[in-house]
Design an enzyme around this catalytic site. Structure first.
Site, PDB file in Angstrom:
ATOM      1  N   SER A 290     -18.274 -21.277   8.338  1.00 37.55           N
ATOM      2  CA  SER A 290     -18.584 -20.003   7.594  1.00 37.55           C
ATOM      3  C   SER A 290     -19.465 -19.177   8.730  1.00 37.55           C
ATOM      4  O   SER A 290     -20.379 -19.921   9.422  1.00 37.55           O
ATOM      5  CB  SER A 290     -19.108 -20.013   6.356  1.00 37.55           C
ATOM      6  OG  SER A 290     -19.677 -18.932   5.810  1.00 37.55           O
TER       7      SER A 290
ATOM      8  N   TYR B 252     -24.725 -24.450  -0.114  1.00 41.04           N
ATOM      9  CA  TYR B 252     -23.535 -23.670   0.609  1.00 41.04           C
ATOM     10  C   TYR B 252     -23.674 -23.771   2.189  1.00 41.04           C
ATOM     11  O   TYR B 252     -22.983 -24.031   2.919  1.00 41.04           O
ATOM     12  CB  TYR B 252     -22.892 -22.517  -0.161  1.00 41.04           C
ATOM     13  CG  TYR B 252     -21.717 -22.120   0.689  1.00 41.04           C
ATOM     14  CD1 TYR B 252     -20.555 -22.813   0.710  1.00 41.04           C
ATOM     15  CD2 TYR B 252     -21.776 -20.934   1.665  1.00 41.04           C
ATOM     16  CE1 TYR B 252     -19.494 -22.378   1.204  1.00 41.04           C
ATOM     17  CE2 TYR B 252     -20.482 -20.528   2.002  1.00 41.04           C
ATOM     18  CZ  TYR B 252     -19.376 -21.209   1.957  1.00 41.04           C
ATOM     19  OH  TYR B 252     -18.416 -20.855   2.669  1.00 41.04           O
TER      20      TYR B 252
HETATM   21  N1  LIG Z   1     -13.818 -16.540   1.030  1.00 43.25           N
HETATM   22  C1  LIG Z   1     -14.619 -16.262   1.888  1.00 43.25           C
HETATM   23  O1  LIG Z   1     -15.520 -15.356   1.716  1.00 43.25           O
HETATM   24  C2  LIG Z   1     -15.216 -17.335   2.821  1.00 43.25           C
HETATM   25  C3  LIG Z   1     -16.034 -16.897   3.874  1.00 43.25           C
HETATM   26  C4  LIG Z   1     -16.279 -18.005   4.667  1.00 43.25           C
HETATM   27  C5  LIG Z   1     -16.054 -19.135   4.666  1.00 43.25           C
HETATM   28  N2  LIG Z   1     -14.960 -19.606   3.587  1.00 43.25           N
HETATM   29  C6  LIG Z   1     -14.408 -20.952   3.463  1.00 43.25           C
HETATM   30  O2  LIG Z   1     -12.921 -20.891   3.625  1.00 43.25           O
HETATM   31  C7  LIG Z   1     -12.380 -22.128   2.903  1.00 43.25           C
HETATM   32  C8  LIG Z   1     -11.650 -21.652   1.893  1.00 43.25           C
HETATM   33  O3  LIG Z   1     -12.120 -20.889   0.853  1.00 43.25           O
HETATM   34  P1  LIG Z   1     -11.170 -19.619   0.190  1.00 43.25           P
HETATM   35  O4  LIG Z   1     -12.207 -18.311   0.474  1.00 43.25           O
HETATM   36  O5  LIG Z   1      -9.886 -19.593   0.532  1.00 43.25           O
HETATM   37  O6  LIG Z   1     -11.636 -19.853  -1.358  1.00 43.25           O
HETATM   38  P2  LIG Z   1     -10.619 -20.328  -2.469  1.00 43.25           P
HETATM   39  O7  LIG Z   1      -9.518 -19.268  -2.691  1.00 43.25           O
HETATM   40  O8  LIG Z   1     -11.510 -20.427  -3.685  1.00 43.25           O
HETATM   41  O9  LIG Z   1      -9.796 -21.502  -2.108  1.00 43.25           O
HETATM   42  C9  LIG Z   1     -10.618 -22.881  -2.128  1.00 43.25           C
HETATM   43  C10 LIG Z   1      -9.535 -24.050  -1.834  1.00 43.25           C
HETATM   44  O10 LIG Z   1     -10.286 -25.244  -1.857  1.00 43.25           O
HETATM   45  C11 LIG Z   1      -9.458 -26.066  -2.841  1.00 43.25           C
HETATM   46  N3  LIG Z   1     -10.483 -27.170  -3.319  1.00 43.25           N
HETATM   47  C12 LIG Z   1     -11.741 -26.774  -4.237  1.00 43.25           C
HETATM   48  N4  LIG Z   1     -12.043 -27.954  -4.657  1.00 43.25           N
HETATM   49  C13 LIG Z   1     -11.251 -28.841  -4.278  1.00 43.25           C
HETATM   50  C14 LIG Z   1     -11.149 -30.535  -4.441  1.00 43.25           C
HETATM   51  N5  LIG Z   1     -12.128 -31.094  -5.217  1.00 43.25           N
HETATM   52  N6  LIG Z   1     -10.292 -31.093  -3.920  1.00 43.25           N
HETATM   53  C15 LIG Z   1      -9.077 -30.435  -3.297  1.00 43.25           C
HETATM   54  N7  LIG Z   1      -9.252 -29.226  -2.900  1.00 43.25           N
HETATM   55  C16 LIG Z   1     -10.281 -28.341  -3.400  1.00 43.25           C
HETATM   56  C17 LIG Z   1      -9.207 -25.263  -4.041  1.00 43.25           C
HETATM   57  O11 LIG Z   1      -7.646 -25.744  -4.474  1.00 43.25           O
HETATM   58  P3  LIG Z   1      -7.699 -26.294  -6.077  1.00 43.25           P
HETATM   59  O12 LIG Z   1      -8.936 -25.453  -6.863  1.00 43.25           O
HETATM   60  O13 LIG Z   1      -6.327 -26.102  -6.474  1.00 43.25           O
HETATM   61  O14 LIG Z   1      -8.391 -27.862  -5.902  1.00 43.25           O
HETATM   62  C18 LIG Z   1      -8.505 -23.925  -3.198  1.00 43.25           C
HETATM   63  O15 LIG Z   1      -7.276 -24.300  -2.646  1.00 43.25           O
HETATM   64  C19 LIG Z   1     -13.562 -22.616   2.087  1.00 43.25           C
HETATM   65  O16 LIG Z   1     -13.911 -23.702   2.900  1.00 43.25           O
HETATM   66  C20 LIG Z   1     -14.755 -21.787   2.216  1.00 43.25           C
HETATM   67  O17 LIG Z   1     -16.070 -22.230   2.285  1.00 43.25           O
HETATM   68  C21 LIG Z   1     -14.544 -18.515   2.555  1.00 43.25           C
END
Ligand SMILES: NC(=O)c1ccc[n+]([C@@H]2O[C@H](COP(=O)([O-])OP(=O)(O)OC[C@H]3O[C@@H](n4cnc5c(N)ncnc54)[C@H](OP(=O)(O)O)[C@@H]3O)[C@@H](O)[C@H]2O)c1
Length: 268
Positions: free
Chosen positions: A142, A155
């Site tokens: 991130s 985080y």
């Molecule tokens: N969105 C942003 O602004 C942003 C910015 C920078 C970095 N990121 C990073 O991008 C990555 C993806 O995030 P996103 O934005 O796509 O968020 P998201 O839509 O909330 O997706 C998170 C994913 O992680 C899975 N997950 C959560 N807990 C889990 C567990 N215990 N076991 C297995 N899977 C799990 C969720 O699936 P289930 O709930 O079905 O398990 C979901 O598929 C993360 O690492 C996040 O830190 C996001």
């Protein structure tokens, strides 16, 4: 470990039920010739929907909780039994919780470390015996990895770990021909912020605010497309959008106190 006899070519994508992970599943399927793509998250339905639209590869749905030791041991056993040639690992599953460290729940913060740090490290280690020259590892970090972040402290610390590990492995695994890329996005339009605000501290608050300026928010499709281009170019970091590129380039040269004050302005 001695080199295993490798059969089918596969990719493994975590957090594939939503946001960035769903998009990685779509774009990896288009970009690579793979026999199977193993999709991992706790919710099956969204992964089934995306796998149904694959054209070249078979989608294997693995409803696993990455923080659960038994689930991870079962995955490890499956890999050892099937001995696939793992071409791509996308370590994308992760979440953040926004709020003061002392007022967020202990368990929800420990789980964040279990998923963002322990799970990612475990998966990276268990795939390596099944990777050959040309294999690729994507670690989703991130923009928060580049500085401590008040009210997003655990985080940001987990993502600093991901960035640090990823860049060290980029160097370490070069000799084996394995590429390692850290993806460092700013805010993306996914479920991330609703998950971030669902926590012990926020549960009694009303009128929850957007944690970032709306103009910084980008789409998952563009972030993933750029990541796959950067991966093929052998880069160690992928940063999408000009404001975020400016942020990660300038932040190491600014006084820490100034950065901490600026980032703490999004306190809820
Ligand atoms: N969105 C942003 O602004 C942003 C910015 C920078 C970095 N990121 C990073 O991008 C990555 C993806 O995030 P996103 O934005 O796509 O968020 P998201 O839509 O909330 O997706 C998170 C994913 O992680 C899975 N997950 C959560 N807990 C889990 C567990 N215990 N076991 C297995 N899977 C799990 C969720 O699936 P289930 O709930 O079905 O398990 C979901 O598929 C993360 O690492 C996040 O830190 C996001």
């Amino acid at each position: 470990m001695s080199q295993a006899k490798l059969t089918k070519k596969i990719a493994i994508i975590t957090g594939a039920s939503s946001g960035l992970g769903l998009e990685f599943a779509r774009q990896v399927e288009k970009a690579y010739y793979l026999d199977e793509i193993w999709l991992i998250a706790r919710r099956s339905e969204p992964m089934k929907d995306v796998a149904d639209r694959f054209h070249k590869s078979k989608g294997i749905i693995l409803p696993l909780d990455i923080t659960d030791r038994g689930d991870m041991l079962a995955l490890h056993k499956r890999i050892m039994d099937e001995k696939p040639q793992i071409e791509v690992l996308v370590n994308n599953a992760g979440y953040g919780k926004i709020g003061p460290f002392a007022e967020l729940g202990l368990e929800e913060q420990m789980q964040m470390i279990d998923l963002n740090v322990r799970g990612l490290t475990y998966l990276t280690h268990i795939v390596l015996p099944f990777m050959q020259s040309g294999a690729k590892i994507v670690q989703v970090a991130s923009a928060a990895a580049f500085s401590p972040s008040p009210y997003f402290s655990v985080y940001a610390a987990t993502k600093s770990y991901v960035l640090s590990l990823s860049e060290a492995l980029h160097f370490e695994l070069k000799g084996r021909g394995i590429e390692v890329l850290a993806v460092c996005p700013g805010p993306i339009a996914t479920e991330f912020f609703s998950v971030a605000q669902k926590n012990e501290y926020m549960k009694n608050k009303v009128g929850q605010a957007e944690p970032f300026n709306r103009f910084l928010v980008v789409g998952a499709k563009d972030v993933v497309a750029k990541a796959l281009v950067d991966l093929n170019k052998g880069r160690k970091r992928s940063v999408f959008s000009l404001p975020i590129k400016a942020f990660v380039s300038i932040v190491p040269f600014l006084p820490r106190s100034l950065v901490l004050r600026a980032l703490s302005m999004r306190k809820q």
